[in-house]
Design an enzyme around this catalytic site. Sequence first.
Site, mmCIF file in Angstrom:
data_model
loop_
_atom_site.group_PDB
_atom_site.id
_atom_site.type_symbol
_atom_site.label_atom_id
_atom_site.label_comp_id
_atom_site.label_asym_id
_atom_site.label_seq_id
_atom_site.Cartn_x
_atom_site.Cartn_y
_atom_site.Cartn_z
ATOM 1 N N VAL A 59 0.941 -1.258 0.053
ATOM 2 C CA VAL A 59 0.087 0.073 0.048
ATOM 3 C C VAL A 59 0.731 1.137 -0.064
ATOM 4 C CG1 VAL A 59 -1.946 -1.022 1.091
ATOM 5 C CG2 VAL A 59 -0.257 0.052 2.607
ATOM 6 N N ASN A 85 -7.169 -1.610 5.720
ATOM 7 C CA ASN A 85 -7.057 -2.082 6.929
ATOM 8 C C ASN A 85 -5.518 -2.330 7.133
ATOM 9 O OD1 ASN A 85 -7.659 -3.874 9.518
ATOM 10 N ND2 ASN A 85 -6.359 -5.181 8.166
ATOM 11 N N SER A 137 -7.525 2.830 15.403
ATOM 12 C CA SER A 137 -7.352 2.405 16.772
ATOM 13 C C SER A 137 -8.076 3.386 18.050
ATOM 14 C CB SER A 137 -6.081 1.947 17.023
ATOM 15 O OG SER A 137 -5.469 1.654 18.210
ATOM 16 N N TYR A 151 2.805 5.417 16.194
ATOM 17 C CA TYR A 151 1.634 4.535 15.802
ATOM 18 C C TYR A 151 0.512 5.360 16.210
ATOM 19 C CZ TYR A 151 -1.983 1.008 15.985
ATOM 20 O OH TYR A 151 -3.166 0.135 15.865
ATOM 21 N N ALA A 153 0.111 8.533 16.370
ATOM 22 C CA ALA A 153 0.012 9.719 15.722
ATOM 23 C C ALA A 153 -0.596 9.213 14.273
ATOM 24 C CB ALA A 153 1.301 10.332 15.277
ATOM 25 N N SER A 154 -0.014 8.226 13.960
ATOM 26 C CA SER A 154 -0.713 7.777 12.547
ATOM 27 C C SER A 154 -1.983 7.354 12.520
ATOM 28 C CB SER A 154 0.200 6.597 12.057
ATOM 29 O OG SER A 154 -0.139 5.389 12.644
ATOM 30 N N LYS A 155 -2.459 6.711 13.498
ATOM 31 C CA LYS A 155 -3.845 6.243 13.838
ATOM 32 C C LYS A 155 -4.822 7.536 14.029
ATOM 33 C CE LYS A 155 -3.627 2.019 12.758
ATOM 34 N NZ LYS A 155 -4.445 1.520 11.633
ATOM 35 N N ILE A 184 -7.303 -6.492 20.759
ATOM 36 C CA ILE A 184 -7.983 -7.730 19.609
ATOM 37 C C ILE A 184 -6.788 -8.810 19.470
ATOM 38 C CG2 ILE A 184 -9.039 -8.425 17.333
ATOM 39 C CD1 ILE A 184 -10.645 -6.343 19.042
#
Length: 249
Positions: A59, A85, A137, A151, A153-155, A184
């Site tokens: 991606v 996803n 998230s 992570y 910050a990206s979410k 999960i």
Amino acid sequence: MFSLAGKIAFISGGTKGIGRGIAKVLKQAGAITIIAGTDKARGEIIAKELEVDFIALDVTDQAACKNAIDGIVKKYGRLDILCSNAGIFPQHYLKDMTAEDWDLVHTVNLKGTFFLVQAALSVMDKQRYGRVVITSSITGEITGLSGYSHYGASKAGQLGFMRSAALEYAGHGITINAIMPGMIMTEGLQAFGDDFLNHTKKMVPMQALGVPEDIGYAACFLASDEARYITGQTIVVDGGQILPEVQGS
């Protein structure tokens, strides 16, 4: 209700974990389902297991994202559902984090979302129909986690992207929403070990970790015709993890 019969659905990061759970549920709901991942050998095995199609896709490659979407349309005539996803979550504490560590997470999680959603929207806009579901998230927008500032910050960035994109396409028959999973039970989470998993279960009011299909059911709803009047929104799926004001309450 909530049938996806005849819909064409594409799930990136669909060969394991949450993506695999989403693919399984959408397939069960009747969608013609295509999964994507970077591991071709694994992808073909999972595709056979789930009785879906597989596309090898990175991606972070904008041209590859466009080619993947164009290939789906060429084969199936349209694209109704995109579940963006694909994501990574390597742990790096700030004191040791490099620019390369930061860039890799943002390139996969945030730029990869942009590339794939942009390509899908170009098709959905012509159809005047589409459902885009982004896996974000609770980390970043609502909670924090030591070692995962890049992570988080990206979410959080995915959600900012989602809301503005939803506005741009709200009048085009296209909805764009996000799911915010909590803990999960995936291969990635299992790698943290039993002590971590047992501790985490105690932090969740339902006293259990979620399974990938729990995210799949939320995605199925957002991908359905019945969710036509919902756009730019988030659904938290976390067993009540973010509810307690005091841990253990």
